[in-house]
Design a protein around this motif. Structure first.
Motif, mmCIF file in Angstrom:
data_model
loop_
_atom_site.group_PDB
_atom_site.id
_atom_site.type_symbol
_atom_site.label_atom_id
_atom_site.label_comp_id
_atom_site.label_asym_id
_atom_site.label_seq_id
_atom_site.Cartn_x
_atom_site.Cartn_y
_atom_site.Cartn_z
ATOM 1 N N THR A 65 0.871 -0.904 0.027
ATOM 2 C CA THR A 65 -0.034 0.030 -0.162
ATOM 3 C C THR A 65 1.001 0.957 0.502
ATOM 4 O O THR A 65 1.950 1.010 0.542
ATOM 5 N N THR A 80 -6.212 5.383 -0.200
ATOM 6 C CA THR A 80 -4.962 4.511 0.157
ATOM 7 C C THR A 80 -5.168 3.769 -0.830
ATOM 8 O O THR A 80 -5.894 3.176 -1.893
ATOM 9 N N GLN A 105 -13.183 6.115 4.219
ATOM 10 C CA GLN A 105 -12.793 5.405 3.860
ATOM 11 C C GLN A 105 -12.582 4.435 4.061
ATOM 12 O O GLN A 105 -12.586 2.955 3.223
ATOM 13 N N SER A 106 -12.575 4.337 5.289
ATOM 14 C CA SER A 106 -12.992 2.944 6.279
ATOM 15 C C SER A 106 -13.861 2.052 5.928
ATOM 16 O O SER A 106 -13.765 1.062 6.027
ATOM 17 N N SER A 109 -12.739 0.321 3.036
ATOM 18 C CA SER A 109 -11.428 -0.796 2.734
ATOM 19 C C SER A 109 -11.214 -2.168 2.892
ATOM 20 O O SER A 109 -9.549 -2.275 1.652
ATOM 21 N N THR A 124 -8.811 3.170 -2.309
ATOM 22 C CA THR A 124 -9.782 3.669 -1.624
ATOM 23 C C THR A 124 -9.835 4.808 -1.520
ATOM 24 O O THR A 124 -9.066 5.309 -0.558
#
Length: 298
Positions: A65, A80, A105-106, A109, A124
């Protein structure tokens, strides 16, 4: 007319297996065989898929990542990037994924590593504002794809002609806006989508809509289902409804959702017909699926 990294016009011609077969047959009549027979589809990535491989928590590719900081000048809120570390098979298709209303974004994710390990570059993103409506989220998905292919540290790993979008809730509505605006994209997967627009008859991008049977935030009867119905009947499209599940069913790891999302992206971003068998014939309703509709890949 839409543009992408200097390219103008509609989506590039998709790879057609039949065209290759005809080429091989013609060459055989002339007494020669094209060198490309070693790999009929140059976009295939990874080993032959199996039921267990598309349902597995990880695919065959090791991943890494990198983080993109929030910067108002880039048109989205940072995010990410998940990407395969091995480039021996060539470049990869890429997707950008937007969260929904008041989400970060979590919320989406889990798609990052899951899809990247199957052979995609996955971005994301966070949106500029958590209250952004679908159309701005669509613009931000397109800005994220532009960043991926032109300015990101992994731009050289990506085939800019093979891109797609996903999104949850208002991000799902944003994914419809994105493919409506940029028809040269290759695939879209709106997840429990929400949008005030009910008519997507101009969309020309293969689209799989995933909804939850008991969703009361974006009820499938007034969002996902009419969106699907409005898509052209000539389009490669599918509607997957998760039995007894609500609005947030797509926000945590789910084997059924992963299986169909991976297969859809592989089929239409990588032109990989090895994955058609997971899409057609359509699955029957069961303990996980309350409804599935599709045109099957044409």
């Amino acid at each position: 007319m839409s543009t992408l990294n200097g390219r103008i016009g509609r989506k590039p011609r998709r790879y057609l297996p039949g065209a290759f077969t005809a080429l091989v047959a013609a060459a055989a009549l002339l007494g020669s065989t094209p060198a490309a027979t070693a790999q009929e589809n140059p976009f295939e990535r990874g080993p032959d898929p199996t039921e267990s491989s598309v349902e597995a928590p990880r695919g065959p590719f090791a991943t890494a990542t990198t983080t993109v900081a929030r910067d108002s000048a880039q048109g989205f809120g940072g995010g990410t990037i998940h990407y395969p570390t091995d480039t021996s098979e060539g470049t990869f298709g890429a997707v950008a994924i937007s969260p929904g209303f008041i989400e970060s974004q979590s919320a989406i994710s889990w798609y990052g590593e899951r899809l990247a390990s199957q052979g995609f570059v996955v971005f994301t993103i966070d949106t500029n504002g958590i209250f952004d409506f679908p159309d701005p989220r669509g613009d931000q998905l397109l800005a994220a794809l532009d960043h991926l292919t032109a300015r990101s540290p992994v731009a050289d790993r990506i085939d800019a002609d093979r891109l797609g979008v996903l999104g949850h809730s208002m991000g799902g509505g944003g994914s419809l806006s994105a493919v409506d605006e940029r028809p040269e994209l290759q695939a879209a997967i709106p997840l429990a989508p929400w949008h005030l627009n009910q008519n997507w008859s101009d969309v020309d991008v293969p689209t799989m809509i995933i909804g939850g049977e008991t969703d009361f935030i974006a009820p499938v009867g007034s969002h996902a289902e009419p969106f699907y119905d409005s898509l052209p009947s000539s389009l490669d499209k599918a509607y997957l409804e998760m039995k007894g599940k609500g609005h947030f069913v797509t926000n945590s790891p789910n084997t059924v959702i992963a299986k169909f999302a991976i297969s859809w992206l592989k089929r239409f971003i990588d032109n990989d017909t090895r994955y058609e068998r997971f899409l057609c014939p359509a699955p029957s309703p069961d303990s996980d699926i309350s409804e599935y509709r599709d045109t099957c890949p044409h």
